[in-house]
Scaffold this motif. Structure first.
Motif, mmCIF file in Angstrom:
data_model
loop_
_atom_site.group_PDB
_atom_site.id
_atom_site.type_symbol
_atom_site.label_atom_id
_atom_site.label_comp_id
_atom_site.label_asym_id
_atom_site.label_seq_id
_atom_site.Cartn_x
_atom_site.Cartn_y
_atom_site.Cartn_z
ATOM 1 N N SER A 21 0.829 -1.202 0.000
ATOM 2 C CA SER A 21 0.000 0.000 0.000
ATOM 3 C C SER A 21 0.867 1.258 0.000
ATOM 4 C CB SER A 21 -0.921 0.014 1.227
ATOM 5 O OG SER A 21 -1.812 -1.070 1.187
ATOM 6 N N GLN A 22 0.346 2.312 -0.562
ATOM 7 C CA GLN A 22 1.052 3.580 -0.615
ATOM 8 C C GLN A 22 0.619 4.547 0.490
ATOM 9 O OE1 GLN A 22 3.570 4.455 -2.976
ATOM 10 N NE2 GLN A 22 3.468 2.232 -3.073
ATOM 11 N N VAL A 23 -0.601 4.373 0.999
ATOM 12 C CA VAL A 23 -1.174 5.308 1.960
ATOM 13 C C VAL A 23 -1.866 4.530 3.067
ATOM 14 C CG1 VAL A 23 -2.920 7.130 2.266
ATOM 15 C CG2 VAL A 23 -1.541 7.067 0.190
ATOM 16 N N CYS A 24 -1.760 5.021 4.271
ATOM 17 C CA CYS A 24 -2.540 4.516 5.402
ATOM 18 C C CYS A 24 -3.635 5.542 5.668
ATOM 19 C CB CYS A 24 -1.648 4.372 6.636
ATOM 20 S SG CYS A 24 -2.545 3.944 8.150
ATOM 21 N N HIS A 25 -4.880 5.093 5.667
ATOM 22 C CA HIS A 25 -5.989 5.966 6.045
ATOM 23 C C HIS A 25 -6.221 5.770 7.543
ATOM 24 C CE1 HIS A 25 -6.592 5.412 1.694
ATOM 25 N NE2 HIS A 25 -6.826 6.708 1.777
ATOM 26 N N LEU A 26 -6.074 6.842 8.284
ATOM 27 C CA LEU A 26 -6.118 6.788 9.732
ATOM 28 C C LEU A 26 -7.396 7.462 10.218
ATOM 29 C CD1 LEU A 26 -4.398 5.957 12.199
ATOM 30 C CD2 LEU A 26 -3.370 8.240 12.111
ATOM 31 N N ALA A 27 -8.216 6.707 10.960
ATOM 32 C CA ALA A 27 -9.476 7.228 11.487
ATOM 33 C C ALA A 27 -9.324 7.483 12.984
ATOM 34 C CB ALA A 27 -10.604 6.234 11.237
ATOM 35 N N LEU A 28 -9.742 8.684 13.390
ATOM 36 C CA LEU A 28 -9.602 9.145 14.767
ATOM 37 C C LEU A 28 -10.950 9.671 15.253
ATOM 38 C CD1 LEU A 28 -6.442 11.306 13.980
ATOM 39 C CD2 LEU A 28 -6.465 8.930 14.753
ATOM 40 N N ALA A 29 -11.099 9.792 16.558
ATOM 41 C CA ALA A 29 -12.331 10.354 17.110
ATOM 42 C C ALA A 29 -12.012 11.188 18.342
ATOM 43 C CB ALA A 29 -13.308 9.240 17.474
ATOM 44 N N LYS A 30 -12.732 12.295 18.458
ATOM 45 C CA LYS A 30 -12.595 13.183 19.621
ATOM 46 C C LYS A 30 -13.962 13.790 19.902
ATOM 47 C CE LYS A 30 -11.121 17.541 19.429
ATOM 48 N NZ LYS A 30 -10.290 18.736 19.290
ATOM 49 N N ASP A 31 -14.421 13.682 21.141
ATOM 50 C CA ASP A 31 -15.712 14.268 21.536
ATOM 51 C C ASP A 31 -16.826 13.863 20.573
ATOM 52 O OD1 ASP A 31 -14.378 15.556 23.628
ATOM 53 O OD2 ASP A 31 -13.943 17.307 22.367
ATOM 54 N N ASN A 32 -16.870 12.588 20.209
ATOM 55 C CA ASN A 32 -17.896 12.052 19.325
ATOM 56 C C ASN A 32 -17.848 12.673 17.924
ATOM 57 O OD1 ASN A 32 -19.873 10.066 19.073
ATOM 58 N ND2 ASN A 32 -21.519 11.566 19.274
ATOM 59 N N TRP A 33 -16.659 13.157 17.530
ATOM 60 C CA TRP A 33 -16.475 13.763 16.219
ATOM 61 C C TRP A 33 -15.409 12.960 15.472
ATOM 62 C CZ3 TRP A 33 -19.453 17.053 13.777
ATOM 63 C CH2 TRP A 33 -18.974 17.679 12.628
ATOM 64 N N PRO A 34 -15.701 12.431 14.277
ATOM 65 C CA PRO A 34 -14.725 11.630 13.538
ATOM 66 C C PRO A 34 -13.765 12.500 12.732
ATOM 67 C CG PRO A 34 -16.797 11.655 12.362
ATOM 68 C CD PRO A 34 -17.018 12.433 13.635
ATOM 69 N N TYR A 35 -12.602 11.940 12.465
ATOM 70 C CA TYR A 35 -11.595 12.591 11.624
ATOM 71 C C TYR A 35 -10.844 11.498 10.890
ATOM 72 C CZ TYR A 35 -7.620 15.658 10.417
ATOM 73 O OH TYR A 35 -6.654 16.370 9.762
ATOM 74 N N THR A 54 4.810 19.329 14.740
ATOM 75 C CA THR A 54 4.745 19.453 16.207
ATOM 76 C C THR A 54 3.387 19.917 16.703
ATOM 77 O OG1 THR A 54 5.664 21.683 16.073
ATOM 78 C CG2 THR A 54 7.218 19.856 16.426
ATOM 79 N N GLU A 55 2.498 20.329 15.790
ATOM 80 C CA GLU A 55 1.148 20.724 16.179
ATOM 81 C C GLU A 55 0.218 20.445 15.013
ATOM 82 O OE1 GLU A 55 1.061 25.432 15.165
ATOM 83 O OE2 GLU A 55 2.090 24.864 17.017
ATOM 84 N N GLY A 56 -1.080 20.386 15.311
ATOM 85 C CA GLY A 56 -2.058 20.172 14.253
ATOM 86 C C GLY A 56 -3.247 19.351 14.718
ATOM 87 N N THR A 57 -4.200 19.195 13.839
ATOM 88 C CA THR A 57 -5.454 18.519 14.161
ATOM 89 C C THR A 57 -5.245 17.081 14.596
ATOM 90 O OG1 THR A 57 -6.635 19.954 12.615
ATOM 91 C CG2 THR A 57 -7.740 17.922 13.275
ATOM 92 N N LYS A 58 -4.381 16.344 13.893
ATOM 93 C CA LYS A 58 -4.133 14.946 14.279
ATOM 94 C C LYS A 58 -3.694 14.853 15.733
ATOM 95 C CE LYS A 58 -1.203 13.823 10.960
ATOM 96 N NZ LYS A 58 -1.203 14.896 9.980
ATOM 97 N N LEU A 59 -2.823 15.747 16.128
ATOM 98 C CA LEU A 59 -2.299 15.700 17.493
ATOM 99 C C LEU A 59 -3.393 15.952 18.529
ATOM 100 C CD1 LEU A 59 1.095 17.535 17.011
ATOM 101 C CD2 LEU A 59 0.527 15.133 16.700
ATOM 102 N N GLU A 60 -4.310 16.841 18.217
ATOM 103 C CA GLU A 60 -5.432 17.086 19.118
ATOM 104 C C GLU A 60 -6.267 15.817 19.286
ATOM 105 O OE1 GLU A 60 -7.690 20.402 17.641
ATOM 106 O OE2 GLU A 60 -5.870 21.602 17.347
ATOM 107 N N PHE A 61 -6.479 15.102 18.187
ATOM 108 C CA PHE A 61 -7.252 13.867 18.247
ATOM 109 C C PHE A 61 -6.479 12.764 18.962
ATOM 110 C CE2 PHE A 61 -10.005 16.083 15.468
ATOM 111 C CZ PHE A 61 -11.215 15.411 15.431
ATOM 112 N N PHE A 62 -5.166 12.646 18.690
ATOM 113 C CA PHE A 62 -4.350 11.640 19.390
ATOM 114 C C PHE A 62 -4.436 11.842 20.904
ATOM 115 C CE2 PHE A 62 -0.933 11.354 15.782
ATOM 116 C CZ PHE A 62 -1.840 10.720 14.958
ATOM 117 N N VAL A 68 -7.300 4.137 17.655
ATOM 118 C CA VAL A 68 -7.369 4.494 16.245
ATOM 119 C C VAL A 68 -7.834 3.291 15.418
ATOM 120 C CG1 VAL A 68 -5.544 6.216 16.490
ATOM 121 C CG2 VAL A 68 -4.953 3.911 15.737
ATOM 122 N N CYS A 69 -8.327 3.608 14.240
ATOM 123 C CA CYS A 69 -8.641 2.610 13.229
ATOM 124 C C CYS A 69 -7.824 2.993 12.001
ATOM 125 C CB CYS A 69 -10.135 2.637 12.917
ATOM 126 S SG CYS A 69 -10.664 1.449 11.654
#
Length: 156
Positions: A21-35, A54-62, A68-69
């Motif tokens: 595979s070339q890409v991993c699709h990473l599914a995250l959730a925060k406060d019942n909100w998917p990303y 060092t910052e960004g949306t992914k980090l907030e979800f992590f 993760v899925c």
């Protein structure tokens, strides 16, 4: 899985799909909100590795939820039918998994993970500029579950 005839249960086959595979699709959730976000990745057969700024949306979800899925696919092909729209389909192989993400902070672990990422795309080992690596966060997904599916449909 609803279609057991399409299930891939052999671990070597699941690993082969991930590695091709070339890409991993990473599914995250925060406060019942998917990303959902596509990321480059490394894989050593035990864990998935990725890097971020060092910052960004992914980090907030992590930080909010380390569960993760992830999804990989390869050999994707649209199967067309010349006359019937309902006979169109897709052929593919996919792996879906679940795990827990954690940040790697030790230098040796970070170098290992970054090399797994580079090996995924280049097939070789690299040396990294410490100045650039200092501005990079490195992550490991401990895999808890993997499932696979293979869908090959006839074109006529």
């Amino acid at each position: 899985m609803r279609r057991n005839d399409k299930a891939i249960t052999d671990r070597a086959a699941l690993d082969a799909i991930i590695r091709s595979s070339q890409v991993c699709h990473l599914a995250l959730a925060k406060d019942n909100w998917p990303y959902l976000v596509p990321v480059s990745f490394g894989y050593d057969g035990r864990a998935i590795y990725l890097h971020t700024a060092t910052e960004g949306t992914k980090l907030e979800f992590f930080q909010a939820n380390p569960q993760v899925c992830f999804e990989f696919e390869c050999n994707v092909e649209v199967r067309r039918h010349p006359d019937l729209a309902c006979k169109w389909s897709m052929a593919y192989e996919s792996v879906i998994g679940f795990g827990v993400i954690r940040e790697l902070v030790e230098v040796a672990a970070r170098d290992y993970a970054l090399n797994e990422i580079m090996r995924q795309y280049s097939g070789r080992t690299w040396s990294f500029d410490p100045v650039i690596v200092a501005r990079t966060r490195v992550w490991q997904i401990e895999i808890n579950e993997l499932t696979g599916k293979r869908s090959y449909t006839k074109t006529t």
